[in-house]
Design an enzyme around this catalytic site. Sequence first.
Site, PDB file in Angstrom:
ATOM      1  N   LYS A   1     -32.316  19.824 -10.388  1.00  0.00           N
ATOM      2  CA  LYS A   1     -31.951  20.660 -11.555  1.00  0.00           C
ATOM      3  C   LYS A   1     -30.320  20.768 -11.587  1.00  0.00           C
ATOM      4  O   LYS A   1     -30.135  21.208 -10.391  1.00  0.00           O
ATOM      5  CB  LYS A   1     -32.839  21.832 -11.512  1.00  0.00           C
ATOM      6  CG  LYS A   1     -32.521  22.873 -12.499  1.00  0.00           C
ATOM      7  CD  LYS A   1     -33.532  22.681 -13.889  1.00  0.00           C
ATOM      8  CE  LYS A   1     -33.162  23.157 -15.045  1.00  0.00           C
ATOM      9  NZ  LYS A   1     -32.015  22.411 -15.799  1.00  0.00           N
TER      10      LYS A   1
ATOM     11  N   LYS B   1     -27.299  27.185  -4.953  1.00  0.00           N
ATOM     12  CA  LYS B   1     -27.484  28.343  -5.948  1.00  0.00           C
ATOM     13  C   LYS B   1     -29.083  28.318  -6.249  1.00  0.00           C
ATOM     14  O   LYS B   1     -29.618  29.316  -6.682  1.00  0.00           O
ATOM     15  CB  LYS B   1     -26.646  27.657  -7.144  1.00  0.00           C
ATOM     16  CG  LYS B   1     -26.758  28.470  -8.378  1.00  0.00           C
ATOM     17  CD  LYS B   1     -26.027  27.792  -9.531  1.00  0.00           C
ATOM     18  CE  LYS B   1     -24.643  27.449  -9.239  1.00  0.00           C
ATOM     19  NZ  LYS B   1     -23.781  27.153 -10.454  1.00  0.00           N
TER      20      LYS B   1
ATOM     21  N   GLY C   1     -27.124  21.850 -19.914  1.00  0.00           N
ATOM     22  CA  GLY C   1     -25.766  21.718 -20.110  1.00  0.00           C
ATOM     23  C   GLY C   1     -24.602  22.124 -19.059  1.00  0.00           C
ATOM     24  O   GLY C   1     -25.316  22.580 -18.216  1.00  0.00           O
ATOM     25  N   ASP C   2     -23.690  21.912 -19.459  1.00  0.00           N
ATOM     26  CA  ASP C   2     -22.445  22.435 -18.484  1.00  0.00           C
ATOM     27  C   ASP C   2     -21.250  22.088 -19.642  1.00  0.00           C
ATOM     28  O   ASP C   2     -21.245  22.373 -20.934  1.00  0.00           O
ATOM     29  CB  ASP C   2     -22.237  21.553 -17.349  1.00  0.00           C
ATOM     30  CG  ASP C   2     -21.036  22.382 -16.226  1.00  0.00           C
ATOM     31  OD1 ASP C   2     -21.649  23.268 -15.564  1.00  0.00           O
ATOM     32  OD2 ASP C   2     -20.100  21.776 -16.286  1.00  0.00           O
TER      33      ASP C   2
ATOM     34  N   LYS D   1     -26.777  17.131 -10.369  1.00  0.00           N
ATOM     35  CA  LYS D   1     -25.416  17.533 -11.412  1.00  0.00           C
ATOM     36  C   LYS D   1     -25.496  16.044 -11.748  1.00  0.00           C
ATOM     37  O   LYS D   1     -25.618  14.938 -11.311  1.00  0.00           O
ATOM     38  CB  LYS D   1     -24.444  17.990 -10.886  1.00  0.00           C
ATOM     39  CG  LYS D   1     -23.385  18.536 -11.553  1.00  0.00           C
ATOM     40  CD  LYS D   1     -23.788  20.096 -12.010  1.00  0.00           C
ATOM     41  CE  LYS D   1     -23.124  20.516 -13.204  1.00  0.00           C
ATOM     42  NZ  LYS D   1     -23.409  21.977 -13.530  1.00  0.00           N
TER      43      LYS D   1
HETATM   44  P1  NDP Z   1     -17.769  25.496 -21.902  1.00  0.00           P
HETATM   45  O1  NDP Z   1     -17.543  23.990 -22.412  1.00  0.00           O
HETATM   46  O2  NDP Z   1     -18.534  26.346 -22.986  1.00  0.00           O
HETATM   47  O3  NDP Z   1     -16.120  26.195 -21.815  1.00  0.00           O
HETATM   48  C1  NDP Z   1     -15.326  25.691 -20.908  1.00  0.00           C
HETATM   49  C2  NDP Z   1     -14.295  26.740 -21.232  1.00  0.00           C
HETATM   50  O4  NDP Z   1     -13.286  26.416 -20.045  1.00  0.00           O
HETATM   51  C3  NDP Z   1     -13.428  26.521 -22.245  1.00  0.00           C
HETATM   52  O5  NDP Z   1     -12.866  27.730 -22.894  1.00  0.00           O
HETATM   53  C4  NDP Z   1     -12.390  25.228 -21.782  1.00  0.00           C
HETATM   54  O6  NDP Z   1     -11.236  25.517 -22.849  1.00  0.00           O
HETATM   55  C5  NDP Z   1     -12.026  25.889 -20.707  1.00  0.00           C
HETATM   56  N1  NDP Z   1     -11.492  25.007 -19.811  1.00  0.00           N
HETATM   57  C6  NDP Z   1     -12.364  23.870 -19.320  1.00  0.00           C
HETATM   58  N2  NDP Z   1     -11.494  23.101 -18.308  1.00  0.00           N
HETATM   59  C7  NDP Z   1     -10.403  23.664 -18.303  1.00  0.00           C
HETATM   60  C8  NDP Z   1      -9.459  23.294 -17.617  1.00  0.00           C
HETATM   61  N3  NDP Z   1      -9.148  22.311 -16.741  1.00  0.00           N
HETATM   62  N4  NDP Z   1      -8.338  24.360 -17.689  1.00  0.00           N
HETATM   63  C9  NDP Z   1      -8.415  25.481 -18.513  1.00  0.00           C
HETATM   64  N5  NDP Z   1      -9.425  25.719 -19.146  1.00  0.00           N
HETATM   65  C10 NDP Z   1     -10.428  24.772 -18.890  1.00  0.00           C
HETATM   66  O7  NDP Z   1     -18.414  25.587 -20.436  1.00  0.00           O
HETATM   67  P2  NDP Z   1     -19.252  26.608 -19.933  1.00  0.00           P
HETATM   68  O8  NDP Z   1     -18.701  28.105 -20.200  1.00  0.00           O
HETATM   69  O9  NDP Z   1     -20.628  26.258 -20.008  1.00  0.00           O
HETATM   70  O10 NDP Z   1     -18.642  26.421 -18.444  1.00  0.00           O
HETATM   71  C11 NDP Z   1     -17.700  27.032 -17.680  1.00  0.00           C
HETATM   72  C12 NDP Z   1     -17.839  26.867 -16.170  1.00  0.00           C
HETATM   73  O11 NDP Z   1     -18.980  27.669 -15.895  1.00  0.00           O
HETATM   74  C13 NDP Z   1     -17.846  25.760 -15.604  1.00  0.00           C
HETATM   75  O12 NDP Z   1     -17.326  25.766 -14.155  1.00  0.00           O
HETATM   76  C14 NDP Z   1     -19.482  25.273 -15.547  1.00  0.00           C
HETATM   77  O13 NDP Z   1     -19.630  24.499 -14.455  1.00  0.00           O
HETATM   78  C15 NDP Z   1     -19.982  26.990 -15.063  1.00  0.00           C
HETATM   79  N6  NDP Z   1     -21.328  26.949 -15.264  1.00  0.00           N
HETATM   80  C16 NDP Z   1     -21.913  26.790 -16.446  1.00  0.00           C
HETATM   81  C17 NDP Z   1     -23.125  27.262 -16.769  1.00  0.00           C
HETATM   82  C18 NDP Z   1     -23.658  27.355 -18.053  1.00  0.00           C
HETATM   83  O14 NDP Z   1     -24.826  27.980 -18.320  1.00  0.00           O
HETATM   84  N7  NDP Z   1     -23.061  26.869 -19.130  1.00  0.00           N
HETATM   85  C19 NDP Z   1     -23.860  27.567 -15.512  1.00  0.00           C
HETATM   86  C20 NDP Z   1     -23.224  27.911 -14.453  1.00  0.00           C
HETATM   87  C21 NDP Z   1     -22.189  27.426 -14.120  1.00  0.00           C
HETATM   88  P3  NDP Z   1     -11.060  24.096 -23.685  1.00  0.00           P
HETATM   89  O15 NDP Z   1     -11.985  24.356 -24.793  1.00  0.00           O
HETATM   90  O16 NDP Z   1      -9.664  24.279 -24.176  1.00  0.00           O
HETATM   91  O17 NDP Z   1     -11.267  22.770 -23.007  1.00  0.00           O
END
Ligand code: NDP
Length: 451
Positions: free
Chosen positions: A93, A117, A168-169, A129
């Site tokens: 997962k 986790k 998603g991620d 993943k």
């Molecule tokens: P999204 O794609 O919805 O959002 C990611 C955000 O982070 C955007 O604002 C993006 O900006 C910014 N970002 C991405 N890469 C970079 C970078 N290299 N430098 C600066 N900003 C960056 O992703 P999520 O919110 O879903 O995920 C965010 C984090 O949380 C990740 O690490 C993910 O693995 C983790 N996570 C997510 C989960 C989920 O349920 N969605 C569960 C557990 C962990 P821009 O649009 O400009 O790229």
Amino acid sequence: MNNIDEKLQPILAKVVQRNAGEPEFHQAVHEVMESLGRVIAKNPDYLEQALIERICEPERQIIFRIPWVDDQGKAQINRGFRVQFNSALGPYKGGLRFHPSVNIGIIKFLGFEQIFKNALTGLPIGGGKGGSDFDPKGKSDGEIMRFCQSLMTELFRHLGEQTDVPAGDIGVGRREIGYLFGQYKRLSNRYEAGVITGKAIAYGGSRARTEATGFGNTYFTKAMLETRKSSFDGKRVVVSGAGNVAIHSIEKVQSFGGKVIACSDSSGYVVDETGIDLPLLQEIKIIRQERISEYARLKGAGAHFVPIGKGSIWDLPCQVAMPSATQNELSGRDARKLVQNGVEAVGEGANMPCTPEAVRVLRKANILFGPGKAANAGGVATSALEMQQNASRDRWSFEQTEERLAQIMQNIHDHCAETADEFGAPGDYVLGANIAGFVRVAEAMRMLGVI
Ligand code: NDP
């Protein structure tokens, strides 16, 4: 390797040698190994059974070609990945990430974190993943759909409700999940709703799944603050990112009385001393999908934009920091600045957003620090609740689902805290999370024999 028990050093050296050129994966393994010295001292059997080596080696790694045709009729190629890391506790997962930085090392680091986790949630899910180096930015809806369909044309043979369940991620939201599930259904000729999570409510999604990671990190951070008789109420909070995790963290922090004064995307950050206007942020990022600078332009007085490279969001004085964008976004220097400015708690919404040096600085300064594998587990926990609802053909209300989420986050918090106490490091959530997650998986692996 200074902080690693000498019996574990050869194991880490082997991981580094066997997975050359994958620094994020080495970093994730290193961080877990730092905590395991105390475990093998109590239970040398883990070494004799090679449980640590086995946990560091994925059960299966799939790398494949994703051909698709763009709107100009030109053929494009991307690379797809799925790392099925560990299935001792349940089907693999973990999410799919679409971002140009994706490679096998990034997916392995994320998959490795996911094992522990998922174990911490207490739910029956293994760790995996996947993703692709595809960049969704600037692509049309038709291009996104054709890409998702092509990816699933290979991936579907490796998935199943009882085998491997993606979600998603970064770069993969509701729309992508819909296209992926549609193609899976078409190829398999089965309506297997539990094969993917993060679905829209209309066809089997769970209420509160979208909000779960951000809400969950906020619940976890609140629980940490409560151990020091503190709360979010009236606190200045900085949240990095402006995606799924960041937006829902901001929402929950505000509901607990905190004032979020800044957030960001990869182009820079905005500061709004009057408190981030959530409906405006959602309008810009979710509906119009624009850059974060638009927020400052539309908000006017009280808000300003700082472009990337012109300063760090972590220089802003705050009492709570919630890095929720991506890996290694908060450096040792940033952590020192946060400590100087009087930060009380840091809750990792993203996966591994703090560099190893940053984690060391925060732990040394006795700041409440919630590592991602515990603090952001709310997303995957609610995914498991989605699987449960799909299996029982049931639908829960938002309130019922959020209540379960809140309880799970409190349990994870307490389990980490109790484990840290038991192993002689009270208040150390890093040690607590690593040991509690590891022991749960290792015990299951031991019972299943050498497989
Ligand atoms: P999204 O794609 O919805 O959002 C990611 C955000 O982070 C955007 O604002 C993006 O900006 C910014 N970002 C991405 N890469 C970079 C970078 N290299 N430098 C600066 N900003 C960056 O992703 P999520 O919110 O879903 O995920 C965010 C984090 O949380 C990740 O690490 C993910 O693995 C983790 N996570 C997510 C989960 C989920 O349920 N969605 C569960 C557990 C962990 P821009 O649009 O400009 O790229």
